[in-house]
Design a protein around this motif. Structure first.
Motif, mmCIF file in Angstrom:
data_model
loop_
_atom_site.group_PDB
_atom_site.id
_atom_site.type_symbol
_atom_site.label_atom_id
_atom_site.label_comp_id
_atom_site.label_asym_id
_atom_site.label_seq_id
_atom_site.Cartn_x
_atom_site.Cartn_y
_atom_site.Cartn_z
ATOM 1 N N GLU A 143 -15.542 11.423 -6.444
ATOM 2 C CA GLU A 143 -16.852 11.518 -6.963
ATOM 3 C C GLU A 143 -16.790 12.664 -8.161
ATOM 4 O O GLU A 143 -17.584 13.103 -8.890
ATOM 5 C CB GLU A 143 -18.061 11.631 -6.245
ATOM 6 N N ASN A 144 -15.716 13.425 -8.077
ATOM 7 C CA ASN A 144 -15.298 14.348 -9.072
ATOM 8 C C ASN A 144 -14.457 14.027 -10.061
ATOM 9 O O ASN A 144 -13.300 13.197 -9.816
ATOM 10 C CB ASN A 144 -14.911 15.430 -8.205
ATOM 11 N N HIS A 145 -14.106 14.814 -11.143
ATOM 12 C CA HIS A 145 -13.162 14.542 -12.044
ATOM 13 C C HIS A 145 -12.667 15.595 -12.634
ATOM 14 O O HIS A 145 -13.191 16.743 -12.884
ATOM 15 C CB HIS A 145 -13.864 13.629 -13.099
ATOM 16 N N VAL A 146 -11.355 15.539 -13.269
ATOM 17 C CA VAL A 146 -10.548 16.233 -14.026
ATOM 18 C C VAL A 146 -10.754 15.785 -15.613
ATOM 19 O O VAL A 146 -10.412 14.676 -15.739
ATOM 20 C CB VAL A 146 -9.112 16.534 -13.902
ATOM 21 N N LEU A 147 -11.598 16.554 -16.348
ATOM 22 C CA LEU A 147 -11.549 16.114 -17.717
ATOM 23 C C LEU A 147 -10.244 16.361 -18.490
ATOM 24 O O LEU A 147 -9.726 17.490 -18.350
ATOM 25 C CB LEU A 147 -12.943 16.717 -18.311
ATOM 26 N N ALA A 148 -10.172 15.657 -19.633
ATOM 27 C CA ALA A 148 -9.190 15.791 -20.357
ATOM 28 C C ALA A 148 -9.600 17.083 -21.448
ATOM 29 O O ALA A 148 -10.788 17.246 -22.141
ATOM 30 C CB ALA A 148 -8.996 14.774 -21.277
ATOM 31 N N GLY A 149 -8.994 18.425 -21.099
ATOM 32 C CA GLY A 149 -9.322 19.297 -21.821
ATOM 33 C C GLY A 149 -8.526 20.648 -21.078
ATOM 34 O O GLY A 149 -7.531 20.157 -20.395
ATOM 35 N N THR A 150 -8.420 21.693 -21.646
ATOM 36 C CA THR A 150 -7.768 22.571 -20.836
ATOM 37 C C THR A 150 -8.175 22.967 -19.474
ATOM 38 O O THR A 150 -9.175 22.739 -18.706
ATOM 39 C CB THR A 150 -7.961 24.031 -21.479
ATOM 40 N N PHE A 151 -7.179 23.769 -18.662
ATOM 41 C CA PHE A 151 -7.411 23.823 -16.975
ATOM 42 C C PHE A 151 -8.762 24.964 -17.028
ATOM 43 O O PHE A 151 -9.525 24.706 -16.202
ATOM 44 C CB PHE A 151 -6.207 24.820 -16.743
ATOM 45 N N ALA A 152 -8.762 25.780 -18.000
ATOM 46 C CA ALA A 152 -9.893 26.844 -18.157
ATOM 47 C C ALA A 152 -11.210 26.070 -18.205
ATOM 48 O O ALA A 152 -12.267 26.316 -17.631
ATOM 49 C CB ALA A 152 -9.659 27.722 -19.240
ATOM 50 N N TYR A 153 -11.135 25.061 -19.130
ATOM 51 C CA TYR A 153 -12.406 24.292 -19.552
ATOM 52 C C TYR A 153 -12.724 23.536 -18.325
ATOM 53 O O TYR A 153 -13.946 23.703 -17.745
ATOM 54 C CB TYR A 153 -12.120 23.278 -20.488
ATOM 55 N N ASN A 154 -11.833 23.085 -17.537
ATOM 56 C CA ASN A 154 -12.077 22.137 -16.262
ATOM 57 C C ASN A 154 -12.485 23.345 -15.088
ATOM 58 O O ASN A 154 -13.534 23.101 -14.270
ATOM 59 C CB ASN A 154 -10.953 21.558 -15.822
ATOM 60 N N LEU A 155 -12.227 24.607 -14.992
ATOM 61 C CA LEU A 155 -12.604 25.646 -14.305
ATOM 62 C C LEU A 155 -14.069 25.953 -14.473
ATOM 63 O O LEU A 155 -14.773 26.135 -13.655
ATOM 64 C CB LEU A 155 -11.885 26.757 -14.141
ATOM 65 N N ARG A 208 -20.389 26.482 -16.874
ATOM 66 C CA ARG A 208 -20.930 27.983 -17.179
ATOM 67 C C ARG A 208 -20.804 27.860 -18.616
ATOM 68 O O ARG A 208 -20.938 27.045 -19.242
ATOM 69 C CB ARG A 208 -19.813 28.773 -16.483
ATOM 70 N N ARG A 209 -20.819 29.148 -19.062
ATOM 71 C CA ARG A 209 -21.060 29.347 -20.617
ATOM 72 C C ARG A 209 -19.840 29.004 -21.179
ATOM 73 O O ARG A 209 -18.715 29.178 -20.713
ATOM 74 C CB ARG A 209 -21.351 30.701 -21.233
ATOM 75 N N TRP A 210 -19.776 28.530 -22.341
ATOM 76 C CA TRP A 210 -18.532 28.115 -23.193
ATOM 77 C C TRP A 210 -18.763 28.255 -24.676
ATOM 78 O O TRP A 210 -19.900 28.168 -25.084
ATOM 79 C CB TRP A 210 -18.110 26.398 -22.904
ATOM 80 N N PRO A 211 -18.009 29.114 -25.315
ATOM 81 C CA PRO A 211 -16.796 29.355 -24.911
ATOM 82 C C PRO A 211 -16.873 30.500 -23.924
ATOM 83 O O PRO A 211 -17.579 31.309 -23.934
ATOM 84 C CB PRO A 211 -16.034 29.697 -26.289
ATOM 85 N N PRO A 212 -15.738 30.709 -22.945
ATOM 86 C CA PRO A 212 -15.562 31.738 -22.134
ATOM 87 C C PRO A 212 -15.523 33.081 -22.695
ATOM 88 O O PRO A 212 -14.924 33.257 -23.929
ATOM 89 C CB PRO A 212 -14.535 31.403 -21.132
ATOM 90 N N ARG A 213 -16.095 34.216 -21.998
ATOM 91 C CA ARG A 213 -15.765 35.717 -22.527
ATOM 92 C C ARG A 213 -14.460 35.841 -21.682
ATOM 93 O O ARG A 213 -14.147 35.377 -20.545
ATOM 94 C CB ARG A 213 -16.808 36.489 -21.784
#
Length: 148
Positions: free
Chosen positions: A34-46, A50-55
């Motif tokens: 029921e969970n997913h790794v989305l196409a994007g960076t590892f940081a984005y998936n982590l 949370r807020r994006w872009p990350p600080r």
């Protein structure tokens, strides 16, 4: 999605608090299917949710958490580290790596309660012990669902 039962947080349930407030207070790592790794960076998936872009501090926290969960070798292998594209069109993660990504994602939300549903099932005994020790030390209230 649960069909019955009641989960209260400070005496209030999801319907009383409203979905946005509930999501700020409760972070969950659903079962693997029921969970997913989305196409994007590892940081984005982590850091999704949370807020994006990350600080810069967000990225440092995410990387440190990855090392604590035993994902340091993965980060070292990926040419772009946290900026590596993962998912269907990028770097492929093993079942155990994805499980630890989902655990990290839940922990990085900074929620009052962390719910992990079968999150440790894909981990070998050594990685399980390490991850569990770290999660128990980091999560405030923690709900772990595990089936023998």
């Amino acid at each position: 999605m649960p069909e019955s039962g009641l989960l209260l947080l400070n005496g209030l349930d999801r319907h009383m608090l409203g979905a946005p407030a509930w999501r700020r207070l409760v972070a969950a790592a659903p079962q693997f299917h029921e969970n997913h790794v989305l196409a994007g960076t590892f940081a984005y998936n982590l850091l999704m949710g949370r807020r994006w872009p990350p600080r810069p501090g967000d990225l440092e926290e995410a990387e440190a958490l990855c090392h604590e969960l035993g994902l340091g070798d993965l980060l070292a292998r990926m040419p772009s580290g946290l900026d590596q594209v993962v998912g269907e069109t990028g770097w492929q993660l093993s079942h155990g790596e994805r499980s630890r990504l989902y655990i990290a994602r839940a922990l990085l939300q900074g929620a009052e309660i962390v719910l992990l549903d079968e999150s440790f099932a894909a981990l070998d005994p050594e990685t399980l012990e390490r991850a569990l020790r770290y999660v128990l030390g980091r999560a405030r209230p923690l709900v772990v669902i595990a089936h023998p």
